[in-house]
Scaffold this active site. Structure first.
Site, PDB file in Angstrom:
ATOM      1  N   HIS A 121     -79.718  12.172 -15.729  1.00 33.28           N
ATOM      2  CA  HIS A 121     -81.081  12.241 -15.183  1.00 33.28           C
ATOM      3  C   HIS A 121     -82.126  12.275 -16.296  1.00 33.28           C
ATOM      4  O   HIS A 121     -83.234  12.778 -16.099  1.00 33.28           O
ATOM      5  CB  HIS A 121     -81.253  13.466 -14.277  1.00 33.28           C
ATOM      6  CG  HIS A 121     -80.243  13.559 -13.181  1.00 33.28           C
ATOM      7  ND1 HIS A 121     -80.375  12.885 -11.985  1.00 33.28           N
ATOM      8  CD2 HIS A 121     -79.064  14.240 -13.109  1.00 33.28           C
ATOM      9  CE1 HIS A 121     -79.334  13.159 -11.210  1.00 33.28           C
ATOM     10  NE2 HIS A 121     -78.528  13.966 -11.879  1.00 33.28           N
TER      11      HIS A 121
ATOM     12  N   LYS B  82     -98.059   1.062 -36.566  1.00 32.00           N
ATOM     13  CA  LYS B  82     -97.030   0.849 -35.552  1.00 32.00           C
ATOM     14  C   LYS B  82     -95.809   0.103 -36.073  1.00 32.00           C
ATOM     15  O   LYS B  82     -95.906  -0.797 -36.881  1.00 32.00           O
ATOM     16  CB  LYS B  82     -97.612   0.058 -34.376  1.00 32.00           C
ATOM     17  CG  LYS B  82     -98.677   0.777 -33.582  1.00 32.00           C
ATOM     18  CD  LYS B  82     -98.121   1.967 -32.816  1.00 32.00           C
ATOM     19  CE  LYS B  82     -97.153   1.551 -31.741  1.00 32.00           C
ATOM     20  NZ  LYS B  82     -97.774   0.705 -30.702  1.00 32.00           N
TER      21      LYS B  82
ATOM     22  N   SER C 266     -98.218  -4.095 -34.990  1.00 36.05           N
ATOM     23  CA  SER C 266     -99.315  -4.241 -34.048  1.00 36.05           C
ATOM     24  C   SER C 266    -100.433  -5.044 -34.691  1.00 36.05           C
ATOM     25  O   SER C 266    -100.700  -4.920 -35.889  1.00 36.05           O
ATOM     26  CB  SER C 266     -99.843  -2.856 -33.645  1.00 36.05           C
ATOM     27  OG  SER C 266    -101.092  -2.952 -32.994  1.00 36.05           O
TER      28      SER C 266
ATOM     29  N   GLU D 279     -87.087  -3.995 -26.215  1.00 33.06           N
ATOM     30  CA  GLU D 279     -87.932  -4.179 -25.037  1.00 33.06           C
ATOM     31  C   GLU D 279     -87.661  -5.517 -24.352  1.00 33.06           C
ATOM     32  O   GLU D 279     -87.620  -5.602 -23.116  1.00 33.06           O
ATOM     33  CB  GLU D 279     -89.401  -4.075 -25.441  1.00 33.06           C
ATOM     34  CG  GLU D 279     -89.806  -2.664 -25.853  1.00 33.06           C
ATOM     35  CD  GLU D 279     -91.230  -2.597 -26.389  1.00 33.06           C
ATOM     36  OE1 GLU D 279     -91.785  -1.502 -26.394  1.00 33.06           O
ATOM     37  OE2 GLU D 279     -91.766  -3.640 -26.814  1.00 33.06           O
TER      38      GLU D 279
END
Length: 470
Positions: free
Chosen positions: A164, A291, A285, A298
């Site tokens: 979970h 970043k 970025s 992803e």
């Protein structure tokens, strides 16, 4: 492809029609922009068909030599990029036959004897799919090898295991990595099984009913390396089960990549910080200089919807088709080609990400060493001394609740409890809980050492199962 469709100018079926097809028909039905991927397989199938025509006495030696020579030339032109496509080339089959006829003359016009584009494209697509699934399986095995290498190097490193998305029990890092490895092992099984079920030659089925000519389906199947020959001509030209199955296997493999990717997105976040991605396998970025983004992870997650969509699209296409060939079946290729490409690219990129990443083992251990991670061990300690599990669960749960309420450290509460005491409190010490998972397939050192041996053996067996070619 196609089936019995048309092309602008002199078509394969021009005798039946008084005029040529409209531009609108051509624009909507042409498949050459995507089915040229099948060029090598189309030529291989044509060569086998020519040799079968010779065995049936339908081509003599000189005619066969001329046609086979023309096929060689067309193959070279296609490979080199010098092949000149014509406006009448509706699909790759039309293009190759047109070029062969230009080169071989009247003998080339015999190439299509006893053959329809219906059995021709089914043959081409099965050849392509056999090869593609073998290549994807090879990439999956390579990613498994990367996971195994990282698992072996991880040694006794451990991290929290989750249910979970809440911390549950600590497990060895090797155990976690191998969990993904075993899922991928099932993908290899499915890829090779799907490949085997699709290893059937449809060549000789014709448009739908076979032929009155002395064709040689068994001989052409053996010539092309197929394991079996079709049993029913209607089924042979209309069957796309092998494409649907390939799309399912690819989609499930993509789902496994997605799950791994999701974890690495979380692991690489500053809040968790379990892994740092290598610069070569991350992006930055355009606005935020600090970043480092896990784009591979992803996209492994994001492209899965595309893979599931490709499967769904074909299943919807197939569900209402009567026998035998229908032009709807042209819609089988783009989803298949796209899924193979996306999964292949994803496997290679994820493998690079896994091989080059740096794990923060201290942070993993510190996060796993929360006292509550030993709660199950405390309950099992009581069970081993005769307490029913439900009672043991309640005892430990109450101590955890009291600790969270601020009554004291869990270790102190355990030590002070007459049912537990100092011996049980020692189970809470950092690094102890992970050592107590001893059953087969568990996350502790002894069980993981045995699992590593099993995984090495399984991976070696899968490497030996991989086909050498299409």
């Amino acid at each position: 492809m196609t089936g019995d469709g048309g092309a602008r100018g002199r078509t394969l079926w021009h005798g039946r029609f008084a005029g040529g097809p409209s531009e609108e028909l051509m624009a909507f039905t042409v498949s050459l922009p995507f089915d040229r991927v099948l060029a090598a397989d189309d030529i291989a199938g044509s060569r086998a068909h020519v040799r079968g025509l010779v065995r049936g006495g339908l081509l003599d030696g000189d005619e066969a030599a001329a046609v086979l020579g023309a096929l060689d030339t067309a193959e070279h032109e296609l490979a080199s990029g010098s092949f000149a496509f014509a406006p009448s080339d509706e699909d790759i089959h039309t293009a190759v036959e047109r070029r062969v006829t230009e080169l071989a003359g009247p003998a080339g016009a015999k190439l299509h004897t006893g053959r329809s584009r219906n059995d021709q494209v089914a043959t081409d697509l099965r050849l392509w799919t056999k090869r593609a699934l073998a290549e994807v399986a090879d990439r999956v095995v390579s990613l498994q090898g990367a996971l195994l290498a990282r698992a072996e190097a991880a040694g006794g490193a451990y991290l929290p295991g989750y249910t979970h998305l809440q911390q549950a029990q600590p497990v060895l890092l090797a155990h976690h990595l191998l969990a993904h490895g075993w899922a991928l092992a099932r993908d290899v099984d499915r890829l090779l099984a799907a490949r085997a079920r699709g290893d059937v030659s449809p060549l000789g089925a014709g448009a739908l009913a076979g032929s009155s000519l002395p064709l040689d389906p068994e001989g052409t199947a053996a010539d092309l390396g197929f394991a079996a020959v079709f049993d029913n001509s209607l089924d042979a030209v209309s069957d796309r089960d092998f494409v649907a199955e390939a799309l399912f296997v690819l989609a499930l493999c993509g789902i496994h990549l997605s799950r791994l990717g999701e974890e690495w997105v979380i692991w690489s976040s500053e809040e968790v910080g379990f892994v740092t991605l290598d610069d070569a396998y991350a992006t930055g970025s355009s606005m935020l200089p600090q970043k480092k983004n896990p784009d591979i992870a992803e996209l492994a997650r994001g492209k899965t919807g595309r893979l599931v969509g490709n499967l769904t699209a074909l299943l919807v296409t197939l569900k209402g088709l009567p026998l035998a060939y229908n032009r709807d079946l042209q819609e089988d290729k783009e989803p298949l080609f796209d899924s193979v490409e996306q999964v292949s690219l994803g496997l290679a990129a994820v493998e690079g990400m896994v091989r080059t990443a740096t794990f923060d083992l201290e942070r993993m251990a510190a996060t796993a060493d929360t006292p509550a991670a030993a709660a199950t061990d405390l309950a099992e300690w009581l069970v081993a001394r005769g307490t029913p599990f439900r009672d043991a669960h309640a005892v430990v749960g109450d101590l955890v609740r009291r600790s969270l309420a601020g009554e004291g450290a869990l270790a102190d509460l355990v030590a002070a409890d007459e049912r537990l005491g100092a011996e049980a409190a020692a189970l809470i010490a950092p690094g102890v809980p992970v050592t107590r998972r001893t059953t087969r397939g568990g996350g502790g050192p002894v069980a993981v050492a045995a699992q590593l041996d099993r995984f090495r053996t399984h991976l070696a067996a899968d490497v030996a199962r991989l086909p050498d070619g299409g």
